[in-house]
Design an enzyme around this catalytic site. Structure first.
Site, PDB file in Angstrom:
ATOM      1  NE  ARG A 119      -4.393  -1.402   1.650  1.00  0.00           N
ATOM      2  CZ  ARG A 119      -5.341  -1.863   2.440  1.00  0.00           C
ATOM      3  NH1 ARG A 119      -5.151  -1.896   3.747  1.00  0.00           N
ATOM      4  NH2 ARG A 119      -6.474  -2.292   1.943  1.00  0.00           N
ATOM      5  CE  LYS A 168     -21.395 -17.987   5.590  1.00  0.00           C
ATOM      6  NZ  LYS A 168     -21.500 -17.341   6.901  1.00  0.00           N
ATOM      7  N   GLY A 176     -11.872  -9.005  -1.102  1.00  0.00           N
ATOM      8  CA  GLY A 176     -11.682 -10.134  -0.182  1.00  0.00           C
ATOM      9  C   GLY A 176     -10.493 -11.013  -0.510  1.00  0.00           C
ATOM     10  N   GLY A 197     -13.657  -3.733   0.556  1.00  0.00           N
ATOM     11  CA  GLY A 197     -15.048  -3.282   0.672  1.00  0.00           C
ATOM     12  C   GLY A 197     -15.459  -2.329  -0.443  1.00  0.00           C
TER      13      GLY A 197
HETATM   14  P1  AMP Z   1     -15.380 -14.891   0.059  1.00  0.00           P
HETATM   15  O1  AMP Z   1     -14.657 -14.171   1.172  1.00  0.00           O
HETATM   16  O2  AMP Z   1     -16.850 -14.794   0.132  1.00  0.00           O
HETATM   17  O3  AMP Z   1     -14.825 -14.529  -1.290  1.00  0.00           O
HETATM   18  O4  AMP Z   1     -15.118 -16.435   0.281  1.00  0.00           O
HETATM   19  C1  AMP Z   1     -13.845 -17.006   0.199  1.00  0.00           C
HETATM   20  C2  AMP Z   1     -13.837 -18.277   0.973  1.00  0.00           C
HETATM   21  O5  AMP Z   1     -14.763 -19.201   0.410  1.00  0.00           O
HETATM   22  C3  AMP Z   1     -12.497 -18.974   0.961  1.00  0.00           C
HETATM   23  O6  AMP Z   1     -12.009 -19.016   2.259  1.00  0.00           O
HETATM   24  C4  AMP Z   1     -12.801 -20.363   0.430  1.00  0.00           C
HETATM   25  O7  AMP Z   1     -12.124 -21.383   1.137  1.00  0.00           O
HETATM   26  C5  AMP Z   1     -14.281 -20.492   0.680  1.00  0.00           C
HETATM   27  N1  AMP Z   1     -14.892 -21.482  -0.218  1.00  0.00           N
HETATM   28  C6  AMP Z   1     -14.971 -21.423  -1.550  1.00  0.00           C
HETATM   29  N2  AMP Z   1     -15.574 -22.523  -2.036  1.00  0.00           N
HETATM   30  C7  AMP Z   1     -15.894 -23.308  -0.998  1.00  0.00           C
HETATM   31  C8  AMP Z   1     -16.555 -24.560  -0.863  1.00  0.00           C
HETATM   32  N3  AMP Z   1     -16.994 -25.224  -1.909  1.00  0.00           N
HETATM   33  N4  AMP Z   1     -16.723 -25.052   0.385  1.00  0.00           N
HETATM   34  C9  AMP Z   1     -16.264 -24.351   1.449  1.00  0.00           C
HETATM   35  N5  AMP Z   1     -15.647 -23.176   1.388  1.00  0.00           N
HETATM   36  C10 AMP Z   1     -15.459 -22.641   0.178  1.00  0.00           C
END
Ligand code: AMP
Length: 395
Positions: free
Chosen positions: A36, A193, A353, A376
């Site tokens: 950064r 999610k 993220g 964010g």
């Molecule tokens: P995000 O912060 O929403 O982008 O989510 C990223 C996280 O999703 C990472 O830590 C991944 O390990 C998790 N992830 C992605 N696919 C899967 C899956 N099929 N089952 C469990 N965790 C997952």
């Protein structure tokens, strides 16, 4: 693009307040990652070249309006001086007279803006005080632009304002990817999610030609089609949301690409025993089985779909990329996007993220057109929200 850049401002002899993001990781009193800090160097150099005095404003941690010694920006000074190749004057309590007395060519770093309660409250008094310290405001902190704080929006309303070089690069890349993309335009949305990315999915399906859904989020979409996915990460409460998003996509002509196969395991750990299985509405997994990554056929389908795109936006991994081999689909798709970008046939913009970590791990980052390190703010931009820090530059 209603904002000005440093090229539009007369910098000679002026004090330039520069909002930067140097909220860097620190361990044992030392900065452990200077990314950064390195990224603000062009802005500081260009201000000095134009004869202006850069006065850096930044936050560090979340002191919530209190003085917290461990959150002093003083810790960043050695790394900042090394990156700039010159001394930096650190100021705990700035005042206009003291700044006016500094010699030309000085660079100033002001103590953590969030030590003052007025910062996060965007208090008009705090904004007026900041404005009294400078002649021009330059915002180079895209990653803080989703917050309406005194040092991001309040002061911008009071002084002639412009975007710094990093903000300029970031906004240009983002505008090229989503505001006026060269079509066909697609996105990868992966990660854990659906619930955290509803607004983003809703905004994208009305703008895109292709939406690749991956990661745990894809499980919720497959479940919405009838799949029974055992112990897989998914959100039963968001099955209706997934259905609505699919219906909207169909109405708007956005093709949704879901995994057609997956890697299933019984443990969430590196090297876990796994099988490749077909995925679809009829899939029924055992209670202890979980889908941890998209399978090889799906990864190839994503890579093939990229061939037809001119623009790609990427947020989130296609699987549990932190644990091998469940990083495979992410790696295959990232390599395909990187290759097309390098060859000049794809504009690829990624961020938010874990995405930066996943693409770094895939060895794809260098060839993407632009990777945003703003978490964010990048997500809010993907949601189609107006970012207050950017809007304030447009007055
Ligand atoms: P995000 O912060 O929403 O982008 O989510 C990223 C996280 O999703 C990472 O830590 C991944 O390990 C998790 N992830 C992605 N696919 C899967 C899956 N099929 N089952 C469990 N965790 C997952």
């Amino acid at each position: 693009m209603g904002w000005k850049t440093l090229d539009d401002m007369d910098l000679a002899g002026k004090r330039i307040l520069v909002r930067v993001d140097i909220n860097v990781p620190v361990e044992d009193g030392r900065v452990t990652d200077t990314t950064r800090i390195d990224r603000i160097v062009p802005t500081v150099r260009d201000i000095l070249k134009g004869g202006g005095m850069p006065i850096l404003l930044a936050h560090f941690g979340r002191p919530k309006g209190q003085y917290v010694p461990e959150m002093s920006l003083r810790v960043t000074l050695p790394a900042l001086e090394a990156a700039l190749g010159q001394a930096v004057t650190f100021v705990e309590r700035p005042d206009p007279d003291m700044l006016a007395a500094l010699p030309a060519g000085s660079v100033v770093l002001v103590e953590n803006t969030r030590f003052a309660a007025g910062e996060e409250a965007n208090d008009p008094g705090m904004a007026r005080f900041l404005a009294s310290l400078g002649d021009i405001f330059c915002n180079d902190a895209f990653s803080a632009a989703h917050r309406a704080h005194a040092s991001t929006t309040g002061v911008a309303e009071l002084l002639p304002s412009c975007a710094g070089r990093l903000m300029q690069a970031e906004l240009s890349a983002l505008e090229a990817a989503l505001s006026h993309p060269t079509r066909p335009v697609g996105a990868v949305v992966g990660g854990a999610k659906v619930s955290t990315k509803i607004a983003l999915l809703e905004n994208l399906v009305v703008r895109l030609d292709l939406l690749v859904i991956g990661g745990g989020m894809a499980n919720t979409f497959l479940a919405a089609q009838g799949a029974q996915l055992g112990a897989s990460l998914r959100e039963p409460d968001f099955i209706d949301t997934a259905k609505t998003i699919m219906a909207r996509a169909e109405k708007k002509g956005c093709r949704i690409l879901l995994p057609v196969d997956g890697l299933v395991a019984r443990e969430f750990k590196s090297g876990a025993d796994h099988d490749v299985i077909a995925l679809g509405p009829e899939t029924i997994l055992a209670d202890d089985q979980m889908v941890l990554d998209a399978g090889p056929e799906s990864a190839q389908a994503v890579a093939d779909a990229f061939n037809d795109l001119k623009t790609l936006i990427w947020n989130g991994p296609l699987g549990a990329f932190e644990i091998s081999p469940f990083d495979r689909a992410t790696n295959v798709a990232a390599a395909a996007a990187a290759g097309l970008s390098k060859a000049g046939s794809l504009i690829s913009v990624a961020g938010g993220g874990d995405t930066v970590a996943a693409l770094n791990q895939a060895g794809a980052s260098d060839d993407f057109t632009y990777i945003s390190t703003a978490g964010g703010a990048f997500l809010e931009w993907m949601e189609g929200k107006e970012l207050p820090g950017v809007a304030a530059l447009e007055h």
